[in-house]
Design a protein around this motif. Sequence first.
Motif, PDB file in Angstrom:
ATOM      1  N   LEU A   1       0.628  -1.142   0.097  1.00 49.97           N
ATOM      2  CA  LEU A   1      -0.164  -0.012   0.017  1.00 49.97           C
ATOM      3  C   LEU A   1       0.812   1.396  -0.191  1.00 49.97           C
ATOM      4  O   LEU A   1       0.546   2.368  -0.478  1.00 49.97           O
ATOM      5  CB  LEU A   1      -1.017  -0.085   1.098  1.00 49.97           C
ATOM      6  N   ARG A   2       2.096   1.153   0.514  1.00 49.59           N
ATOM      7  CA  ARG A   2       2.899   2.255   0.258  1.00 49.59           C
ATOM      8  C   ARG A   2       3.392   2.496  -1.177  1.00 49.59           C
ATOM      9  O   ARG A   2       3.504   3.835  -1.302  1.00 49.59           O
ATOM     10  CB  ARG A   2       4.092   2.200   1.219  1.00 49.59           C
ATOM     11  N   ARG A   3       3.447   1.516  -1.773  1.00 48.80           N
ATOM     12  CA  ARG A   3       3.645   1.811  -3.332  1.00 48.80           C
ATOM     13  C   ARG A   3       2.411   2.029  -4.138  1.00 48.80           C
ATOM     14  O   ARG A   3       2.590   2.539  -5.169  1.00 48.80           O
ATOM     15  CB  ARG A   3       4.466   0.419  -3.959  1.00 48.80           C
TER      16      ARG A   3
ATOM     17  N   VAL B   1      14.034  -2.989  -3.776  1.00 46.94           N
ATOM     18  CA  VAL B   1      13.430  -2.470  -4.783  1.00 46.94           C
ATOM     19  C   VAL B   1      14.087  -1.048  -5.176  1.00 46.94           C
ATOM     20  O   VAL B   1      14.040  -0.662  -6.181  1.00 46.94           O
ATOM     21  CB  VAL B   1      11.961  -2.004  -4.620  1.00 46.94           C
ATOM     22  N   ASP B   2      14.321  -0.356  -4.106  1.00 51.29           N
ATOM     23  CA  ASP B   2      14.919   1.184  -4.556  1.00 51.29           C
ATOM     24  C   ASP B   2      16.478   1.209  -4.441  1.00 51.29           C
ATOM     25  O   ASP B   2      16.855   1.997  -4.775  1.00 51.29           O
ATOM     26  CB  ASP B   2      14.651   1.932  -3.024  1.00 51.29           C
TER      27      ASP B   2
ATOM     28  N   ARG C   1      26.671  -2.011  -1.227  1.00 50.37           N
ATOM     29  CA  ARG C   1      27.247  -0.995  -0.167  1.00 50.37           C
ATOM     30  C   ARG C   1      26.143  -0.762   0.842  1.00 50.37           C
ATOM     31  O   ARG C   1      26.286  -0.453   2.018  1.00 50.37           O
ATOM     32  CB  ARG C   1      27.547   0.248  -0.916  1.00 50.37           C
ATOM     33  N   ARG C   2      24.881  -1.000   0.775  1.00 49.39           N
ATOM     34  CA  ARG C   2      23.898  -0.571   1.517  1.00 49.39           C
ATOM     35  C   ARG C   2      23.871  -1.970   2.700  1.00 49.39           C
ATOM     36  O   ARG C   2      23.769  -1.850   3.873  1.00 49.39           O
ATOM     37  CB  ARG C   2      22.570  -0.896   1.084  1.00 49.39           C
ATOM     38  N   GLU C   3      24.377  -3.255   2.214  1.00 49.50           N
ATOM     39  CA  GLU C   3      24.151  -4.502   3.026  1.00 49.50           C
ATOM     40  C   GLU C   3      25.318  -4.282   4.004  1.00 49.50           C
ATOM     41  O   GLU C   3      25.144  -4.569   5.100  1.00 49.50           O
ATOM     42  CB  GLU C   3      24.175  -5.582   2.258  1.00 49.50           C
ATOM     43  N   LEU C   4      26.625  -3.887   3.345  1.00 52.29           N
ATOM     44  CA  LEU C   4      27.783  -3.882   4.169  1.00 52.29           C
ATOM     45  C   LEU C   4      27.442  -2.550   5.350  1.00 52.29           C
ATOM     46  O   LEU C   4      27.840  -2.903   6.586  1.00 52.29           O
ATOM     47  CB  LEU C   4      28.873  -3.291   3.374  1.00 52.29           C
TER      48      LEU C   4
ATOM     49  N   LEU D   1      13.244 -14.578  -9.120  1.00 52.81           N
ATOM     50  CA  LEU D   1      12.650 -13.055  -8.984  1.00 52.81           C
ATOM     51  C   LEU D   1      12.845 -12.281 -10.167  1.00 52.81           C
ATOM     52  O   LEU D   1      13.909 -12.238 -10.632  1.00 52.81           O
ATOM     53  CB  LEU D   1      13.143 -12.543  -7.512  1.00 52.81           C
ATOM     54  N   THR D   2      11.891 -11.239 -10.310  1.00 59.44           N
ATOM     55  CA  THR D   2      12.209 -10.069 -11.210  1.00 59.44           C
ATOM     56  C   THR D   2      12.978  -9.086 -10.434  1.00 59.44           C
ATOM     57  O   THR D   2      12.591  -8.603  -9.236  1.00 59.44           O
ATOM     58  CB  THR D   2      10.979  -9.929 -11.924  1.00 59.44           C
ATOM     59  N   PRO D   3      14.003  -8.466 -10.896  1.00 63.57           N
ATOM     60  CA  PRO D   3      14.554  -7.389 -10.347  1.00 63.57           C
ATOM     61  C   PRO D   3      13.540  -5.980 -10.322  1.00 63.57           C
ATOM     62  O   PRO D   3      13.843  -5.378  -9.279  1.00 63.57           O
ATOM     63  CB  PRO D   3      15.543  -6.755 -11.377  1.00 63.57           C
ATOM     64  N   ARG D   4      12.614  -6.030 -10.996  1.00 64.98           N
ATOM     65  CA  ARG D   4      11.602  -4.903 -10.726  1.00 64.98           C
ATOM     66  C   ARG D   4      10.772  -5.085  -9.502  1.00 64.98           C
ATOM     67  O   ARG D   4      10.506  -4.094  -8.904  1.00 64.98           O
ATOM     68  CB  ARG D   4      10.553  -4.973 -11.965  1.00 64.98           C
ATOM     69  N   PHE D   5      10.343  -6.327  -9.103  1.00 64.61           N
ATOM     70  CA  PHE D   5       9.414  -6.628  -8.059  1.00 64.61           C
ATOM     71  C   PHE D   5      10.131  -7.242  -6.848  1.00 64.61           C
ATOM     72  O   PHE D   5       9.470  -7.153  -5.715  1.00 64.61           O
ATOM     73  CB  PHE D   5       8.112  -7.171  -8.584  1.00 64.61           C
TER      74      PHE D   5
END
Length: 498
Positions: free
Chosen positions: A16-18, A237-238, A247-250, A109-113
């Motif tokens: 619902l946020r999307r 997704v972002d 880099r985010r995961e690290l 999985l699709t990279p889009r969803f």
Amino acid sequence: MPPSRSHIRTTVDAYLRRHPQEREVLSGLRLLLDGESEPCDRATLPAHLTCGAVVIDRELRVLHIGHKASGGKLLAPGGHVEADDRSLLATALREVHEETGLRPRDLCLTPRFLAAPVDIDVHDIDANPAKGEPAHRHYDVRFAFYLAAEGPPPPLALAADEICGARWLPLADVRCPKLRAKLLAAAGDGLDGRPEPVNASALLHDGRGRYLLHLRDQRDGIREPGTFALPGGGREVDDASTEATLRRELAEEAPGLEPAELMPYAVEETTDTDGLAMRVQIYSGRWNGDPDAIDLREGVMLRWFTPDVLDRLRLSPGLGELIRRHAAEHPSAAGPRRGGRRRPGAPLPDGTALHVVGVHLYLQDERGRVLLGLRHPDAEFGANQWHLLAGHCMRESALACLCREAREEAGLTVDPAGAELVHLLHLADPPGAHPRMQLFFRAASWSGSPKVLEPDRCVAWRWWEPKDLPAETVPYTRLAIEGILAGRRYSEPGRAEQ
């Protein structure tokens, strides 16, 4: 246990946020989640949750099946949640397997969803006196998947007692209007039916022969629990790219673990915790920190290991081979060697001419056509001429340069493990320029669609028959392609070829 109420609520709230415009139509679902009855139980009336699978092939067609109970109406595979389904996505995978024979490892999985629902549909179900079911409502949570393997869709094994046929329909013919609109919009934003890495890992060395490994928690729900693995994680997704994912995961898992440079090294294939096929983009880099100084938020520990002790560790599948291959291909990762090396800053031998190393991507599509880019009219080299995707090798390996240029110039992901050197062209005395060694690599494994990402250098990408190149092709590019077609490994402009 069926999917928990908190898992369902988190999934719905994120959806619902999307799609905030759907809050009103899904208000009944939110009431269902706030109630006391089990939201996934088919006995919960007048409404309950179901799950569906939107399976997309390479031609951007969506799998529809005819349900006998609905008179052969074409629908996406799906059905009711069972007690053993640990998540809504797991329900969708089980249902598509039971109804069509497609296994989780046939899908990705699709990279889009990613693992988020592509759609939550609301539809009313007629009463079924034979089953003693009154009319009720389904809130159908749908997940999107690509076919994992190249080529045409695999044969289906339809459940004969429930299914009366199957069809692959183009996006414009998808039966559900709301789902159709979402898929058509996504097709303009990167949905192309071609699997891409949805996970990223860091292959970090210290330049002294040691590699950094992460000991995973021994816990259910974790991929390869209790093994030493590479630090990293799944795409969100972002995330703008797999490097952004890494880099985010690290930053989230190990604050302070910040390698200065990360270069694409390989794409590994594995399966995720749901059994789906998964591609992992491996980045190589150098880091010289102290693992004990890292505030590790996930896993048990970080430790340095040399390749010779890997056989004594419980490793994630294929990791030992990956590290040994990297160590063999990158002698600098093994640290300085004794003797036989020129002193830094020492003069070069008399007569030495430093060469520029150019790296070129000889990329072919399924029809055997080769990818060429049209150089910008104001380009310093090859203006208004067609040229292979190429770049200059910096302080990096030729394969690292190949992967970097493919990503930066055209948005393509190349697996260096499948790249083969097919030609070397020596420009020994180009007028007004340094001598050059031009390397040409054929990529056996790659993903993405060519995009113009450096419009000041290249204004268009196009596939050409290698035996029918445009007249405006860079001369040495034409010479190299002719050599590749003839099976020659080496060329020099002006040299008579045998």
